[in-house]
Design a protein around this motif. Structure first.
Motif, PDB file in Angstrom:
ATOM      1  N   SER A 149       0.856  -1.180   0.000  1.00  0.00           N
ATOM      2  CA  SER A 149       0.000   0.000   0.000  1.00  0.00           C
ATOM      3  C   SER A 149       0.894   1.233   0.000  1.00  0.00           C
ATOM      4  N   GLY A 150       0.319   2.368  -0.388  1.00  0.00           N
ATOM      5  CA  GLY A 150       1.049   3.622  -0.338  1.00  0.00           C
ATOM      6  C   GLY A 150       1.998   3.851  -1.498  1.00  0.00           C
ATOM      7  N   PHE A 151       1.937   3.050  -2.533  1.00  0.00           N
ATOM      8  CA  PHE A 151       2.820   3.219  -3.676  1.00  0.00           C
ATOM      9  C   PHE A 151       2.298   4.292  -4.618  1.00  0.00           C
ATOM     10  N   GLU A 152       3.223   5.010  -5.230  1.00  0.00           N
ATOM     11  CA  GLU A 152       2.906   5.930  -6.312  1.00  0.00           C
ATOM     12  C   GLU A 152       3.783   5.604  -7.512  1.00  0.00           C
ATOM     13  N   VAL A 153       3.296   5.948  -8.697  1.00  0.00           N
ATOM     14  CA  VAL A 153       4.101   5.756  -9.907  1.00  0.00           C
ATOM     15  C   VAL A 153       4.177   7.079 -10.666  1.00  0.00           C
ATOM     16  N   ALA A 154       5.333   7.297 -11.270  1.00  0.00           N
ATOM     17  CA  ALA A 154       5.524   8.430 -12.172  1.00  0.00           C
ATOM     18  C   ALA A 154       5.968   7.858 -13.508  1.00  0.00           C
TER      19      ALA A 154
ATOM     20  N   TRP B  33       8.725   5.168 -12.642  1.00  0.00           N
ATOM     21  CA  TRP B  33       9.321   5.210 -11.306  1.00  0.00           C
ATOM     22  C   TRP B  33       8.263   4.743 -10.309  1.00  0.00           C
ATOM     23  N   LEU B  34       8.690   3.896  -9.403  1.00  0.00           N
ATOM     24  CA  LEU B  34       7.831   3.468  -8.305  1.00  0.00           C
ATOM     25  C   LEU B  34       8.329   4.147  -7.034  1.00  0.00           C
ATOM     26  N   PHE B  35       7.435   4.790  -6.282  1.00  0.00           N
ATOM     27  CA  PHE B  35       7.793   5.510  -5.060  1.00  0.00           C
ATOM     28  C   PHE B  35       7.065   4.909  -3.867  1.00  0.00           C
ATOM     29  N   TRP B  36       7.770   4.836  -2.735  1.00  0.00           N
ATOM     30  CA  TRP B  36       7.156   4.421  -1.486  1.00  0.00           C
ATOM     31  C   TRP B  36       8.023   4.925  -0.333  1.00  0.00           C
ATOM     32  N   SER B  37       7.560   4.720   0.876  1.00  0.00           N
ATOM     33  CA  SER B  37       8.314   5.124   2.060  1.00  0.00           C
ATOM     34  C   SER B  37       8.776   3.888   2.818  1.00  0.00           C
ATOM     35  N   ALA B  38      10.039   3.900   3.246  1.00  0.00           N
ATOM     36  CA  ALA B  38      10.577   2.805   4.052  1.00  0.00           C
ATOM     37  C   ALA B  38       9.980   2.863   5.447  1.00  0.00           C
ATOM     38  N   ALA B  39      10.251   1.825   6.240  1.00  0.00           N
ATOM     39  CA  ALA B  39       9.701   1.760   7.598  1.00  0.00           C
ATOM     40  C   ALA B  39      10.120   2.958   8.445  1.00  0.00           C
ATOM     41  N   ASN B  40      11.317   3.514   8.160  1.00  0.00           N
ATOM     42  CA  ASN B  40      11.790   4.676   8.924  1.00  0.00           C
ATOM     43  C   ASN B  40      11.297   5.994   8.337  1.00  0.00           C
ATOM     44  N   GLY B  41      10.414   5.911   7.332  1.00  0.00           N
ATOM     45  CA  GLY B  41       9.866   7.111   6.724  1.00  0.00           C
ATOM     46  C   GLY B  41      10.678   7.659   5.565  1.00  0.00           C
ATOM     47  N   ARG B  42      11.825   7.066   5.297  1.00  0.00           N
ATOM     48  CA  ARG B  42      12.672   7.553   4.222  1.00  0.00           C
ATOM     49  C   ARG B  42      12.041   7.253   2.864  1.00  0.00           C
ATOM     50  N   PRO B  43      11.997   8.230   1.959  1.00  0.00           N
ATOM     51  CA  PRO B  43      11.435   7.967   0.636  1.00  0.00           C
ATOM     52  C   PRO B  43      12.358   7.067  -0.187  1.00  0.00           C
ATOM     53  N   VAL B  44      11.774   6.153  -0.907  1.00  0.00           N
ATOM     54  CA  VAL B  44      12.523   5.206  -1.727  1.00  0.00           C
ATOM     55  C   VAL B  44      11.913   5.193  -3.117  1.00  0.00           C
ATOM     56  N   SER B  45      12.752   4.992  -4.136  1.00  0.00           N
ATOM     57  CA  SER B  45      12.247   4.918  -5.505  1.00  0.00           C
ATOM     58  C   SER B  45      12.985   3.827  -6.267  1.00  0.00           C
ATOM     59  N   HIS B  46      12.324   3.335  -7.295  1.00  0.00           N
ATOM     60  CA  HIS B  46      12.928   2.297  -8.131  1.00  0.00           C
ATOM     61  C   HIS B  46      12.268   2.319  -9.498  1.00  0.00           C
ATOM     62  N   ALA B  47      13.077   2.216 -10.565  1.00  0.00           N
ATOM     63  CA  ALA B  47      12.563   2.115 -11.932  1.00  0.00           C
ATOM     64  C   ALA B  47      12.834   0.707 -12.438  1.00  0.00           C
ATOM     65  N   PRO B  48      11.816  -0.126 -12.591  1.00  0.00           N
ATOM     66  CA  PRO B  48      12.026  -1.469 -13.149  1.00  0.00           C
ATOM     67  C   PRO B  48      12.590  -1.383 -14.568  1.00  0.00           C
ATOM     68  N   ASP B  49      13.147  -2.488 -15.025  1.00  0.00           N
ATOM     69  CA  ASP B  49      13.791  -2.495 -16.341  1.00  0.00           C
ATOM     70  C   ASP B  49      12.789  -2.554 -17.485  1.00  0.00           C
ATOM     71  N   TYR B  50      11.730  -3.366 -17.327  1.00  0.00           N
ATOM     72  CA  TYR B  50      10.797  -3.546 -18.444  1.00  0.00           C
ATOM     73  C   TYR B  50       9.366  -3.707 -17.942  1.00  0.00           C
ATOM     74  N   PHE B  51       8.450  -3.319 -18.824  1.00  0.00           N
ATOM     75  CA  PHE B  51       7.046  -3.670 -18.662  1.00  0.00           C
ATOM     76  C   PHE B  51       6.631  -4.390 -19.935  1.00  0.00           C
ATOM     77  N   ALA B  52       5.975  -5.533 -19.797  1.00  0.00           N
ATOM     78  CA  ALA B  52       5.478  -6.289 -20.951  1.00  0.00           C
ATOM     79  C   ALA B  52       3.979  -6.498 -20.808  1.00  0.00           C
ATOM     80  N   ARG B  53       3.282  -6.343 -21.916  1.00  0.00           N
ATOM     81  CA  ARG B  53       1.847  -6.608 -21.944  1.00  0.00           C
ATOM     82  C   ARG B  53       1.627  -7.918 -22.694  1.00  0.00           C
ATOM     83  N   ARG B  54       0.859  -8.803 -22.072  1.00  0.00           N
ATOM     84  CA  ARG B  54       0.552 -10.072 -22.728  1.00  0.00           C
ATOM     85  C   ARG B  54      -0.747  -9.964 -23.518  1.00  0.00           C
ATOM     86  N   GLU B  55      -0.930 -10.927 -24.406  1.00  0.00           N
ATOM     87  CA  GLU B  55      -2.085 -10.918 -25.299  1.00  0.00           C
ATOM     88  C   GLU B  55      -3.397 -10.943 -24.528  1.00  0.00           C
TER      89      GLU B  55
END
Length: 253
Positions: free
Chosen positions: A18-23, A104-126
């Protein structure tokens, strides 16, 4: 078909789902940021990369662009591992769309620190489902990386996407698919050779025997490899491809 697959659960090291955001960057170049549940239906397979693919002298990784037969355009990669994995996504007949660095995926760590991560790929299946892919060799997954991967898995579980953390794929599969990829462009689907090959391989035959039966092998082999890439014909790519490899009718894309 996907190889070297590892699917992570939500995991205890990551945050709750929960609490995730995407850019992300829409196809028209507009940057958007919103809560993840509001973005689950976004066509991320058409999103622009959220990060640039840097290139500089003495660079240790090898970025580049993969021309995708699935999308008809280029998909970026930042390493040979990513290149191999995007090639396998491109070869997968269930995949109908691919994008690199999709958000970009954004969330907060348990200590409240903001964290972000950009996955390598998104694939859509048929079938409309989504797959989020991260590529990292098993021996290069530090604790901070594992936490981000587990958080990404939790975010994907929240919206019903599959998450894959991929290491090095099977070497034989990569060699075979890389060979077929050399013939992935539609220009290799030459008629009437393609129709003749479909007729010849209506029943399973050894590769070279069928090629010779369809015409002059030097002329028909590029067409045969294109049909194998596009799954109109099929061969076992888990073993080395050779003249006696059994080729059968395929389901196509």
């Amino acid at each position: 078909m996907v190889h070297a697959l590892e699917v992570l659960p939500g995991g205890s090291a990551g945050p709750p789902a929960s609490g995730f955001e995407v850019a992300y960057v829409a196809p028209d170049g507009t940057g958007l940021r919103r809560p993840l549940p509001e973005a689950w239906a976004v066509s991320f397979e058409h999103a622009r990369p959220v990060r640039a693919f840097a290139s500089y002298r003495r660079q240790r990784n090898l970025p580049g662009l993969w021309w995708s037969a699935t999308t008809g355009g280029h998909v970026g990669y930042e390493s040979w591992l990513e290149r191999d994995q995007v090639m396998l996504l491109d070869f997968d007949p269930a995949v109908v769309g691919i994008s690199s660095q999709p958000f970009w995926l954004f969330w907060s760590a348990a200590n409240g620190r903001p964290v972000s991560h950009a996955p390598d790929y998104f694939a859509r299946r048929e079938d409309g489902t989504g797959v989020v892919v991260d590529c990292r060799p098993a021996d290069r997954r530090g604790l901070r990386d594992v936490v981000k991967f587990e958080a990404t898995a939790a975010a994907c579980a929240e919206v019903g996407w599959e998450f894959r953390l991929l290491g090095a794929p099977d070497a034989v599969v990569v060699r075979n698919v890389r060979w077929l990829a050399g013939y992935r462009h539609p220009r290799h689907g030459v008629e009437p050779a393609a129709s003749r090959l479909r007729e010849v391989f209506a029943e399973p035959l050894p590769l070279m025997d069928g090629a010779a039966a369809a015409g002059e092998p030097l002329a028909v082999l590029p067409v045969l490899f294109h049909l194998l890439w596009s799954h109109e014909l099929t061969v076992d790519v888990s073993v080395p491809l050779h003249s006696g490899s059994l080729v059968s009718p395929g389901a196509g894309r």
